[in-house]
Design an enzyme around this catalytic site. Sequence first.
Site, PDB file in Angstrom:
ATOM      1  NE  ARG A 134      55.338   2.828  40.949  1.00 47.01           N
ATOM      2  CZ  ARG A 134      54.503   3.432  41.782  1.00 47.01           C
ATOM      3  NH1 ARG A 134      54.874   4.539  42.387  1.00 47.01           N
ATOM      4  NH2 ARG A 134      53.322   2.942  42.007  1.00 47.01           N
ATOM      5  CE  LYS A 171      50.083   5.088  48.739  1.00 43.35           C
ATOM      6  NZ  LYS A 171      50.286   4.719  47.359  1.00 43.35           N
ATOM      7  CE  LYS A 173      53.991   8.612  48.955  1.00 42.85           C
ATOM      8  NZ  LYS A 173      54.131   9.176  47.627  1.00 42.85           N
ATOM      9  CD  GLU A 191      62.804   6.318  54.986  1.00 44.85           C
ATOM     10  OE1 GLU A 191      62.406   6.423  53.810  1.00 44.85           O
ATOM     11  OE2 GLU A 191      63.510   5.402  55.384  1.00 44.85           O
ATOM     12  CD  GLU A 207      60.310   9.532  44.608  1.00 53.20           C
ATOM     13  OE1 GLU A 207      60.489   8.348  44.951  1.00 53.20           O
ATOM     14  OE2 GLU A 207      59.233   9.961  44.181  1.00 53.20           O
ATOM     15  NE  ARG A 240      60.863   3.547  44.737  1.00 52.00           N
ATOM     16  CZ  ARG A 240      60.040   2.637  45.240  1.00 52.00           C
ATOM     17  NH1 ARG A 240      58.746   2.713  45.012  1.00 52.00           N
ATOM     18  NH2 ARG A 240      60.514   1.647  45.986  1.00 52.00           N
ATOM     19  NE  ARG A 276      49.900  -0.404  45.327  1.00 55.77           N
ATOM     20  CZ  ARG A 276      50.485   0.766  45.107  1.00 55.77           C
ATOM     21  NH1 ARG A 276      50.814   1.546  46.116  1.00 55.77           N
ATOM     22  NH2 ARG A 276      50.733   1.170  43.885  1.00 55.77           N
TER      23      ARG A 276
END
Length: 592
Positions: free
Chosen positions: A292, A449, A257, A255, A329, A262, A443
């Site tokens: 976030r 990413k 980024k 996808e 986002e 967020r 994470r």
Amino acid sequence: MEERTAAVSPFLDAGTFVRFAETAEAIGATTKRLEKAAILGRYFAGLGDDDLLRAARYFAGYAFSLRDQRTTNVGGAALVAAILAVSGADEARLRERLVALGDAGDVAHEAFAASPTQAQLAPVLTLGDMAGFLETLAATSGTKRKVELVTDLLRRAAPLEAKYVVKLLQGDLRIGLKEGAVEDGIARLAGTDVGRIQWVNMLTGDIGETALLARHGRLDTARMRLFHPIKFMLATAAEDLSDVARQMPPEFAVEDKYDGIRAQAHVARATPGDDILHGVSVEGRHVALFSRTLDEITESFPDLVGPLAAALTPERRAASDEGFILDGEVVPVQGERILPFQELQKRLGRKTLTEAVLSSVPVAFVAYDVLYADGRVLINAPFAERRAVLEGLSGMGAPLRVTPSERFSDVAKLDEAFDAARVRGNEGLMVKDPGSPYKPGRRGRDWLKIKRALATLDVVVTAAQVGEGRRSRFLSDYTFAVRASETNPTLLNVGKAYSGLTDVEITRLSEWFRSHALQSFAHGKVITVEPKIVLEVTFDRVQPSTRHKSGYALRFPRILRIREDKPVEEIDTLETVRRLAEAGGGAAEAET
Ligand code: AMP
């Protein structure tokens, strides 16, 4: 010597606030996580149900449950005013102590212990008193009235009670106890696996209620409740293409980024009593957005509320409209086009969002995950299944979008995809394992990413400031500068960083800065320092800004290391900063 026994039976005084405070002191005195949990577990076991509910919330640092949008909203200045009024302490001295100790609760303790009216008071407050007080405080507006309420309560408080009243109002007890450790304590209390406690806490958004369900063996009855933030799943940076190949299964999802904010969107049918929940009700539905950092940000995006309220899950009509939770986002847009993040900044931090601002910086919510829909918690469902639910949402259009997601089986194609994402104005790519669950707050390597190569700058510290929370004892926030040019040694500030160094490094730097201060402001909380300490910093991008003398600012700067090896004469210059800004912020080369 004869050992002293507790003056009162542990059961009789269990619900007192001083017992809460003593327990907190005992927890703060050990660094061992297991020991903290054991102390908490024992303490919880002695409490009645109402007090267990309260104490679990207070130990997690909440005045109310996470679902509850009420806040006590008492600032540091108001706390200091109340402490001064009750203790009769000398203001200058008290402020000095505040800088030295860095915690208004510790300062209150000292001031009350030295106060003729408070030092000898016997503790009288109960957890029930605290609950009543916090509710009144939340229902009261105006700083003056709030200070009066805090003052009235503190007049009844003995030194140790005052310490924890103030700490609780600060929203953090600062005893090295995170919510996770409270979950551990509850697991101890109930003799249950901590994983179950974490799950129920996530579903209910109330650590207090979770403690009660655990005590009564009713964890299985917990159901998902919306309108409290769920921790976000995070991504790990891929080193290179072979890293992607190594980490991902043969087929993976790719996808864009997006570079925005967020956000987690909660939407469900509005029901009576929603007024104390986060969010707003429109046309029979309730909507909330969280950041976030788990703060509610609905108010910053009023233009997303209506479209979110109108969005439909496939079963909405058939089922009872139990709503959904989306992860995604918020990005600035112009028609279909996504604009650079800077555009969004024009909207953030404004006190009032006028129609003019809203229409000059339109935004879209790009959804890339779904955590809950129509009564099903989807967190443990594989990404591919969550994607299918996401694609089944209708009413998505204009300001609501679903990220396009493609399946790749060849990492070599990522190069091209990366360039295409950049052309679309996005930051890079996200690569996801289709079989992976949503891991709140983690994470992991299920999401990788792919961004630009890391850009760094060597800078010199020009000012230091005491930090927040755990770091409030140290000068841990650093403003830094670059040189005007190779030949002109004038220093121009370009940013401020808070993170990246270890506690040991911060302690050392803090001491160094104190003894190399040039000027002091705000009672020593901010000092300018001799420009000698060189840091290597990284950041997401460089952008023009009027905030600093250089005319630029670094977005999300982090300190990579202290460059002991580099003299100030060799730090980066304004020219380098300008080039980075022109290249779109980071290094010119794309890393894939
Ligand atoms: P980072 O903040 O560098 O750890 O990168 C992860 C962030 O990328 C997330 O927190 C999101 O804000 C953002 N992001 C942008 N697009 C996506 C996407 N398609 N999927 C997941 N996260 C995304």
